[in-house]
Design a protein around this motif. Sequence first.
Motif, short mmCIF file in Angstrom:
data_model
loop_
_atom_site.label_atom_id
_atom_site.label_comp_id
_atom_site.label_asym_id
_atom_site.label_seq_id
_atom_site.Cartn_x
_atom_site.Cartn_y
_atom_site.Cartn_z
N ILE A 92 -36.02 18.53 -13.71
CA ILE A 92 -35.12 18.39 -12.56
C ILE A 92 -35.14 19.67 -11.73
CG2 ILE A 92 -32.70 18.21 -11.88
CD1 ILE A 92 -32.31 16.29 -14.25
N LEU A 93 -35.11 20.82 -12.40
CA LEU A 93 -35.18 22.09 -11.69
C LEU A 93 -36.50 22.24 -10.94
CD1 LEU A 93 -33.58 24.50 -14.30
CD2 LEU A 93 -32.70 23.99 -12.02
N TRP A 94 -37.59 21.88 -11.61
CA TRP A 94 -38.92 21.99 -10.99
C TRP A 94 -38.97 21.10 -9.74
CZ3 TRP A 94 -44.05 21.78 -14.28
CH2 TRP A 94 -45.14 22.12 -13.45
N PHE A 95 -38.47 19.89 -9.86
CA PHE A 95 -38.46 18.98 -8.72
C PHE A 95 -37.60 19.56 -7.58
CE2 PHE A 95 -36.54 15.39 -6.42
CZ PHE A 95 -37.68 14.76 -5.97
N ALA A 127 -48.05 28.04 -9.56
CA ALA A 127 -47.39 29.12 -10.29
C ALA A 127 -46.61 28.59 -11.48
CB ALA A 127 -46.47 29.90 -9.35
N ALA A 128 -45.89 27.48 -11.29
CA ALA A 128 -45.10 26.90 -12.38
C ALA A 128 -46.00 26.44 -13.52
CB ALA A 128 -44.27 25.74 -11.86
N ALA A 129 -47.07 25.74 -13.19
CA ALA A 129 -47.98 25.24 -14.23
C ALA A 129 -48.68 26.39 -14.95
CB ALA A 129 -49.01 24.31 -13.59
N GLY A 160 -40.98 29.34 -19.54
CA GLY A 160 -42.10 29.98 -18.86
C GLY A 160 -42.35 29.32 -17.51
N CYS A 161 -42.25 28.00 -17.47
CA CYS A 161 -42.39 27.27 -16.22
C CYS A 161 -41.35 27.71 -15.20
CB CYS A 161 -42.27 25.77 -16.50
SG CYS A 161 -42.11 24.74 -15.03
N LEU A 162 -40.10 27.83 -15.64
CA LEU A 162 -39.03 28.27 -14.74
C LEU A 162 -39.26 29.71 -14.27
CD1 LEU A 162 -35.88 26.78 -16.51
CD2 LEU A 162 -37.22 25.82 -14.64
N GLY A 163 -39.79 30.54 -15.18
CA GLY A 163 -40.13 31.91 -14.78
C GLY A 163 -41.20 31.93 -13.69
N GLY A 164 -42.16 31.04 -13.81
CA GLY A 164 -43.20 30.94 -12.78
C GLY A 164 -42.63 30.49 -11.44
N VAL A 181 -51.73 31.40 -8.89
CA VAL A 181 -52.12 31.22 -10.30
C VAL A 181 -51.98 32.53 -11.06
CG1 VAL A 181 -54.02 30.63 -11.84
CG2 VAL A 181 -53.68 29.31 -9.74
N VAL A 182 -52.43 33.62 -10.47
CA VAL A 182 -52.33 34.93 -11.12
C VAL A 182 -50.87 35.30 -11.32
CG1 VAL A 182 -52.83 37.39 -10.89
CG2 VAL A 182 -54.53 35.69 -10.17
N ILE A 183 -50.07 35.12 -10.28
CA ILE A 183 -48.64 35.44 -10.38
C ILE A 183 -47.98 34.60 -11.47
CG2 ILE A 183 -46.43 35.27 -9.16
CD1 ILE A 183 -47.96 36.02 -6.59
N GLY A 184 -48.34 33.33 -11.57
CA GLY A 184 -47.78 32.46 -12.59
C GLY A 184 -48.17 32.88 -14.00
N ILE A 185 -49.41 33.25 -14.19
CA ILE A 185 -49.86 33.69 -15.52
C ILE A 185 -49.08 34.93 -15.96
CG2 ILE A 185 -51.80 34.69 -16.78
CD1 ILE A 185 -53.64 32.85 -15.14
N VAL A 186 -48.96 35.90 -15.06
CA VAL A 186 -48.21 37.11 -15.38
C VAL A 186 -46.74 36.77 -15.64
CG1 VAL A 186 -47.44 39.35 -14.51
CG2 VAL A 186 -49.78 38.58 -14.07
N ALA A 187 -46.20 35.84 -14.86
CA ALA A 187 -44.79 35.46 -15.03
C ALA A 187 -44.53 34.88 -16.42
CB ALA A 187 -44.40 34.45 -13.96
#
Length: 361
Positions: A92-95, A127-129, A160-164, A181-187
Amino acid sequence: LTGFVYPVIAHSVWSPQGFLNTYAVNPLWNVGVMDFAGSLVVHSTGGSTALIATYILGPRRGRFCDHKGEPLKTPKEFPGHSAALQMLGAFILWFGWYGFNTGSALSITGPNQHQVVSLVAVNTTLAAASACISALVANYVLEDRSLGEGSFSLSYAMNGCLGGLVSITGGCALIEPWSAVVIGIVAGLLYLCTSKLLVRIRIDDAVDAVPVHLSNGIWGTIAVGLFANSKRVELAYGEVNDVGVFMGGNGTLLACQVVGVLFVVGWVTVIMFPFFGWIHYQGWLRADTIDEVEGLDIRYHQTVTSREYVLEQPNVDSSLLSNYGQGNLKLLRSIKAQEQKMWEGEEERKTSETGILECGA
């Protein structure tokens, strides 16, 4: 928080009259702070508040110490009662983030706005994925190396998804998809490391608000100063005074982003630390000890929980209530036994009074 913290920070960063705003008459170092949808204004502010509140409130009973107050060698986990509901909440948050981030463009019909909105949606997804996968895999590797057998933690994947999502919020319109993608991996990695660090220093963040919002809010703000692309910045802001360091910038934007982080953390600390300290001193911040041990659902809402059901079972394994420990399990059963005796005594008293009245009649 809503009266003295958020308004000041939002005005400083997002208002054209704010001293950190990019559109100000004299922006900071002629560049200003770029925070498209709120990694700094929204999430770093909330995360800083969460850290202060968590530190002053203290850990839940049984988290780091047993029922006698002795420190535990291994902190006790407090698992949620429903992984399905946790997953539903994460989705729900992701959406909702698609409305949160794309809505920050304010318009989709203006010149080139369709390019901004579409890029925001793509970067938010990537980023989320990426953060979800990096947190999931990193936790598996750490467990495998330390315990000899790893596990794929659904909780770490969701947070982790929410952090991304938090980390991409500030620069979702200012970077290229590969940067997302890079930012998401680091997140994802940053979330995992911060979460484990808090446990190590015995700060009990029940919902991992600090790793998700503070750590990744700061990272998302700094990432703009590293990955902001001139083409994307021009589409979003209409002018380019500096770009990310990795994109050929001279570092001015990065310096502005750092100043923004320091300002937000400083302002939140100045206002919220005394506030939480005062309400804690007054005894308004934490529930009573007996209420906390027995359960707030029962004490405050008279609601039977799954834990209450477990207590009713005569041969229950104490591991089912690992978050309370064996000592607290005995205490909970003692409380229930005392309540049962009190109820039985009250019934006997009423019966005796009724008998006396009948005899008198």
